[in-house]
Design an enzyme around this catalytic site. Structure first.
Site, PDB file in Angstrom:
ATOM      1  N   CYS A  20       0.811  -1.227   0.000  1.00  0.00           N
ATOM      2  CA  CYS A  20       0.000   0.000   0.000  1.00  0.00           C
ATOM      3  C   CYS A  20       0.840   1.272   0.000  1.00  0.00           C
ATOM      4  CB  CYS A  20      -0.961  -0.021   1.187  1.00  0.00           C
ATOM      5  SG  CYS A  20      -0.148  -0.037   2.815  1.00  0.00           S
ATOM      6  N   HIS A  78      -2.314   0.814   7.137  1.00  0.00           N
ATOM      7  CA  HIS A  78      -2.728   0.830   5.723  1.00  0.00           C
ATOM      8  C   HIS A  78      -2.973   2.273   5.289  1.00  0.00           C
ATOM      9  CE1 HIS A  78      -4.116  -1.073   2.065  1.00  0.00           C
ATOM     10  NE2 HIS A  78      -5.209  -0.329   2.071  1.00  0.00           N
ATOM     11  N   HIS A  84      -6.113   2.227  -3.624  1.00  0.00           N
ATOM     12  CA  HIS A  84      -5.075   1.667  -2.741  1.00  0.00           C
ATOM     13  C   HIS A  84      -4.693   0.273  -3.214  1.00  0.00           C
ATOM     14  CE1 HIS A  84      -8.053  -0.888  -0.253  1.00  0.00           C
ATOM     15  NE2 HIS A  84      -8.736  -0.342  -1.229  1.00  0.00           N
TER      16      HIS A  84
END
Length: 221
Positions: free
Chosen positions: A128, A182, A194
């Site tokens: 990510c 994240h 993402h």
């Protein structure tokens, strides 16, 4: 006696003709003096089409539930739109004319579906934070590096989600320690792009129960 009878017959005949002519003349005068009855105007409505007796053509005035007046500029922009604009307009749930950042959506399209790999930095596998760093550099010419926690410490925090703008970072605390784990990039209408651990590079919705549960904040570089 015969002369009187003949004279009387002649007088009666003349009177009868005169009376008959008077009756005919009177009838003609009454007929002439009586105004003509105007022709009744008729108006008929069939499925919203109005027709008048003196009209040369019918005028359709129906406006149903799905009837809309199209704006010429909107119609022209739709005609000029490309396939990727329709795709991302649907994913973002926004009008096609709102999807105009070709550099951004070309980048997303190019990376779409790239699998997730921790520490990865290519289309064969990317995580990510590396995806965010790569996108910011390619699309917004921002030289940024760092994992999700480091990025969280670099941004200017946004107090309210209503402040979110294109290019802002959104953070999530998914692990048990509730630390930032994240990160994604905000697009529009609560959507963000993402590198998901389950689906790879994808667009998700902040209002989805999963992301809403783990949402930890947002910030701007």
């Amino acid at each position: 006696m015969m002369r009187r009878t003949g004279k009387t017959f002649f007088i009666l005949t003349v009177c009868a003709v005169f009376l008959a002519s008077c009756a005919v003349t009177k009838k003609q005068q009454q007929t002439a003096s009586k105004p003509a009855k105007p022709q009744e105007e008729k108006m008929e409505f069939i499925d919203g089409i109005a027709i008048s007796p003196d009209a040369k053509s019918s005028v359709h005035q129906y406006k149903g539930r799905n009837t809309q007046t199209k704006n010429n500029s909107t119609a022209n922009s739709l005609e000029a739109a490309e396939s990727w604009q329709f795709k991302y307009a649907q994913l973002l749930d926004v009008p096609v004319e709102n999807v105009g950042n070709a550099r951004l959506f070309t980048f997303i399209e190019d990376w779409w579906g790239a699998p997730y790999r921790l520490g990865g930095n290519s289309k064969t596998g990317i995580d990510c934070s590396n995806f965010v760093n790569t996108l910011l550099g390619a699309v917004f010419q921002m030289s940024i590096a760092g994992n999700s926690i480091q990025l969280y410490n670099k941004v200017k925090r946004l107090r309210n989600r209503n402040e979110l703008q294109l290019g802002d970072l959104v953070f999530f605390a998914i692990n048990r320690s509730k630390r930032i784990s994240h990160v994604g990039i905000y697009l529009e209408n609560d959507r963000f792009v993402h590198a998901s651990s389950s689906s790879g590079v994808v667009i998700s919705d902040l209002k989805e129960p999963y992301w809403k549960r783990y949402y930890a904040g947002a910030g701007r570089l």
